[in-house]
Design a protein around this motif. Sequence first.
Motif, mmCIF file in Angstrom:
data_model
loop_
_atom_site.group_PDB
_atom_site.id
_atom_site.type_symbol
_atom_site.label_atom_id
_atom_site.label_comp_id
_atom_site.label_asym_id
_atom_site.label_seq_id
_atom_site.Cartn_x
_atom_site.Cartn_y
_atom_site.Cartn_z
ATOM 1 N N PRO A 124 0.820 -1.221 0.000
ATOM 2 C CA PRO A 124 0.000 0.000 0.000
ATOM 3 C C PRO A 124 0.853 1.271 0.000
ATOM 4 O O PRO A 124 0.532 2.239 -0.679
ATOM 5 C CB PRO A 124 -0.822 -0.124 1.291
ATOM 6 C CG PRO A 124 -0.811 -1.580 1.613
ATOM 7 C CD PRO A 124 0.517 -2.082 1.169
ATOM 8 N N ASP A 323 -17.564 3.263 -2.974
ATOM 9 C CA ASP A 323 -16.389 3.550 -3.804
ATOM 10 C C ASP A 323 -15.701 2.259 -4.223
ATOM 11 O O ASP A 323 -14.927 1.676 -3.456
ATOM 12 C CB ASP A 323 -15.418 4.455 -3.041
ATOM 13 C CG ASP A 323 -14.385 5.090 -3.965
ATOM 14 O OD1 ASP A 323 -14.177 4.549 -5.073
ATOM 15 O OD2 ASP A 323 -13.793 6.112 -3.581
ATOM 16 N N ARG A 325 -13.329 1.785 -6.182
ATOM 17 C CA ARG A 325 -11.959 2.001 -6.656
ATOM 18 C C ARG A 325 -10.923 1.575 -5.621
ATOM 19 O O ARG A 325 -9.727 1.803 -5.828
ATOM 20 C CB ARG A 325 -11.757 3.479 -7.015
ATOM 21 C CG ARG A 325 -12.671 3.968 -8.126
ATOM 22 C CD ARG A 325 -12.595 5.468 -8.304
ATOM 23 N NE ARG A 325 -13.056 6.183 -7.117
ATOM 24 C CZ ARG A 325 -13.090 7.513 -7.007
ATOM 25 N NH1 ARG A 325 -12.703 8.258 -8.036
ATOM 26 N NH2 ARG A 325 -13.520 8.086 -5.904
ATOM 27 N N HIS A 326 -11.378 0.974 -4.521
ATOM 28 C CA HIS A 326 -10.468 0.546 -3.455
ATOM 29 C C HIS A 326 -10.686 -0.937 -3.149
ATOM 30 O O HIS A 326 -11.810 -1.434 -3.192
ATOM 31 C CB HIS A 326 -10.695 1.363 -2.188
ATOM 32 C CG HIS A 326 -10.418 2.830 -2.365
ATOM 33 N ND1 HIS A 326 -9.144 3.347 -2.386
ATOM 34 C CD2 HIS A 326 -11.255 3.884 -2.545
ATOM 35 C CE1 HIS A 326 -9.206 4.660 -2.563
ATOM 36 N NE2 HIS A 326 -10.475 5.006 -2.660
ATOM 37 N N TYR A 327 -9.607 -1.622 -2.786
ATOM 38 C CA TYR A 327 -9.701 -3.046 -2.475
ATOM 39 C C TYR A 327 -10.613 -3.310 -1.283
ATOM 40 O O TYR A 327 -11.258 -4.359 -1.202
ATOM 41 C CB TYR A 327 -8.312 -3.627 -2.201
ATOM 42 C CG TYR A 327 -7.462 -3.728 -3.440
ATOM 43 C CD1 TYR A 327 -7.779 -4.610 -4.463
ATOM 44 C CD2 TYR A 327 -6.335 -2.926 -3.606
ATOM 45 C CE1 TYR A 327 -7.008 -4.705 -5.609
ATOM 46 C CE2 TYR A 327 -5.553 -3.002 -4.749
ATOM 47 C CZ TYR A 327 -5.891 -3.894 -5.745
ATOM 48 O OH TYR A 327 -5.134 -3.985 -6.884
ATOM 49 N N THR A 328 -10.661 -2.364 -0.338
ATOM 50 C CA THR A 328 -11.514 -2.567 0.839
ATOM 51 C C THR A 328 -12.982 -2.701 0.448
ATOM 52 O O THR A 328 -13.746 -3.392 1.130
ATOM 53 C CB THR A 328 -11.342 -1.403 1.836
ATOM 54 O OG1 THR A 328 -11.414 -0.152 1.132
ATOM 55 C CG2 THR A 328 -10.000 -1.498 2.556
ATOM 56 N N GLU A 387 -9.810 2.193 5.970
ATOM 57 C CA GLU A 387 -8.912 2.670 4.915
ATOM 58 C C GLU A 387 -7.497 2.201 5.249
ATOM 59 O O GLU A 387 -6.946 2.558 6.294
ATOM 60 C CB GLU A 387 -8.976 4.198 4.866
ATOM 61 C CG GLU A 387 -7.981 4.876 3.953
ATOM 62 C CD GLU A 387 -8.324 4.687 2.500
ATOM 63 O OE1 GLU A 387 -7.723 3.759 1.909
ATOM 64 O OE2 GLU A 387 -9.158 5.435 1.964
ATOM 65 N N ARG A 389 -4.718 3.035 4.250
ATOM 66 C CA ARG A 389 -3.732 4.109 4.386
ATOM 67 C C ARG A 389 -3.569 4.542 5.836
ATOM 68 O O ARG A 389 -2.495 4.985 6.236
ATOM 69 C CB ARG A 389 -4.131 5.316 3.524
ATOM 70 C CG ARG A 389 -4.087 5.014 2.030
ATOM 71 C CD ARG A 389 -4.314 6.256 1.205
ATOM 72 N NE ARG A 389 -5.602 6.879 1.447
ATOM 73 C CZ ARG A 389 -5.779 8.155 1.786
ATOM 74 N NH1 ARG A 389 -4.740 8.949 1.955
ATOM 75 N NH2 ARG A 389 -6.981 8.640 1.965
ATOM 76 N N THR A 425 -0.830 -5.678 -7.959
ATOM 77 C CA THR A 425 -1.657 -4.476 -7.793
ATOM 78 C C THR A 425 -1.426 -3.481 -8.929
ATOM 79 O O THR A 425 -2.377 -2.833 -9.399
ATOM 80 C CB THR A 425 -1.402 -3.802 -6.434
ATOM 81 O OG1 THR A 425 0.000 -3.605 -6.248
ATOM 82 C CG2 THR A 425 -1.935 -4.645 -5.305
ATOM 83 N N TYR A 429 -4.088 -2.214 -11.679
ATOM 84 C CA TYR A 429 -4.261 -0.774 -11.899
ATOM 85 C C TYR A 429 -4.175 -0.432 -13.386
ATOM 86 O O TYR A 429 -4.976 0.354 -13.915
ATOM 87 C CB TYR A 429 -3.202 0.003 -11.120
ATOM 88 C CG TYR A 429 -3.211 1.480 -11.426
ATOM 89 C CD1 TYR A 429 -4.160 2.322 -10.849
ATOM 90 C CD2 TYR A 429 -2.298 2.030 -12.327
ATOM 91 C CE1 TYR A 429 -4.186 3.678 -11.152
ATOM 92 C CE2 TYR A 429 -2.322 3.374 -12.637
ATOM 93 C CZ TYR A 429 -3.263 4.194 -12.042
ATOM 94 O OH TYR A 429 -3.305 5.533 -12.352
ATOM 95 N N ILE A 445 -8.500 0.747 -9.987
ATOM 96 C CA ILE A 445 -8.533 0.216 -8.611
ATOM 97 C C ILE A 445 -7.163 0.412 -7.966
ATOM 98 O O ILE A 445 -6.132 0.048 -8.540
ATOM 99 C CB ILE A 445 -8.916 -1.279 -8.624
ATOM 100 C CG1 ILE A 445 -10.301 -1.460 -9.230
ATOM 101 C CG2 ILE A 445 -8.886 -1.845 -7.201
ATOM 102 C CD1 ILE A 445 -10.701 -2.916 -9.415
ATOM 103 N N TRP A 447 -5.143 0.775 -3.766
ATOM 104 C CA TRP A 447 -5.316 0.450 -2.345
ATOM 105 C C TRP A 447 -6.229 1.488 -1.695
ATOM 106 O O TRP A 447 -7.020 1.207 -0.877
ATOM 107 C CB TRP A 447 -3.961 0.451 -1.620
ATOM 108 C CG TRP A 447 -3.124 -0.738 -1.968
ATOM 109 C CD1 TRP A 447 -2.096 -0.798 -2.879
ATOM 110 C CD2 TRP A 447 -3.215 -2.053 -1.399
ATOM 111 N NE1 TRP A 447 -1.559 -2.054 -2.924
ATOM 112 C CE2 TRP A 447 -2.226 -2.865 -2.021
ATOM 113 C CE3 TRP A 447 -4.047 -2.647 -0.447
ATOM 114 C CZ2 TRP A 447 -2.038 -4.206 -1.719
ATOM 115 C CZ3 TRP A 447 -3.865 -3.988 -0.151
ATOM 116 C CH2 TRP A 447 -2.866 -4.756 -0.783
#
Length: 447
Positions: A124, A323, A325-328, A387, A389, A425, A429, A445, A447
Amino acid sequence: MHGSWKIVLPIGFVLYSLPLFLRVNSTSDYIIDEEFHIPQGLAFCRKQFDVWDSKITTFPGLYLIALVLSPLNYCTVTGLRLLSLTGAGINILLLYKIRRRSLAGIGGNSYAAHEAITLAVLPPLYFFNHLYYTDTLSLTMVLLFYNYWQQEAHLPAAVWGAASVLMRQTNIVWVCMGCGITVLETFVQEAAKTRRRHRFRLLGSELWTQILASPQLLCNCILRILGKCCFYASIILPFVGFIFINGSIVVGDKSAHEATINLPQIFYFAIFAAGFGITNTVRQLVTALKLLRRHILLSGLALVAIVLVIHFNTVVHPYLLADNRHYTFYVWSRLYGRIWWFRYAMALPYLIALTMLGCGLRHMPDSFLLMFPLSLVLVLCFQRLLEVRYFLVPYIIFRLNTRPTRKGHAEWLELGVHLMLNVATFYIYFTKEFYWENYRTPQRIIW
């Protein structure tokens, strides 16, 4: 060889990352939250300080750094993103210096360099090195603070601590952690001088009995603490005033970042740390399982407590569900949100992961073992949004302080997994594109 690593690591890391950086840079002008960060960074780079996007929720540290591009006449999207890549080069040097110090000579400089590389390519973190986000440069400031604090150079540590808070408000917690450890260690050290013994246990009654029984010793401790911590107080106290006046740690749009008690964040972090910190997981798994079995009653009670927290305090932010656009988003929508029993089935892995974290830090002083978990709670458990991050800085601090042992297969496995995940990843992307209704450019997509 120590001096050589200081040159080879940052230069080699930036050169290694540069082709990928250029490829990412060519995909889009704005990548997700860059639609807020880049216009603001360009405005500050051009010294247009009256321009401010009200949707931005952090202090302007990220955008003030953009001023270094102004004399170079390089106020561009590429220039802003290069600031993150430059920060990543500084980070790997700081990771090397800090980990080398914590290893205390075990494995030599090459081991510390291996650890620094492994942390620098943490998937990440490595991804965001290529974007104009707060994460990389925020970590740079925290590492600069931590490096000087470790050396007890409290004035430069406080300067970089203040810079870290300008990057992201929650970094005040790490400044408080450093200050708190300094206070507690000062009590221990001053008491040890009077009794001519190596060390007192911080949580033992003998230490505090001696301090309270001796006014001179107590006075000496207070004076020492004031001398060391006055610089940190000059950051912490105004920040407390800011929260009192502002009513929140967030600036700008507070609606999406309201403070909410979210205790399961600690569980998610534990899985994150166990999954990416493979060296610690491999070394501590058996120890953790034996510890849980030895204290079977406490383990059972802890498991029940985790299940209750999951049941009553699982919080889902609307962004997590909206959203894609995130793996979560995919983890939650396909596991936690779809399978009702999955979140409860994770209770045992949470307990094992938390125990492994504790085992990996059991060699640390009592002051760290007290302040680090408290800092984790403050940083994570008031964030409503899941998140990854948010896990980066606490994970790096955890991993830098894991139990030092001689290098073996686990370290190579951890580095290899990080590199393979980065390949996967970035492949996703570059190859997976989809469109949102109100956006002209394709979405990807990350992290």
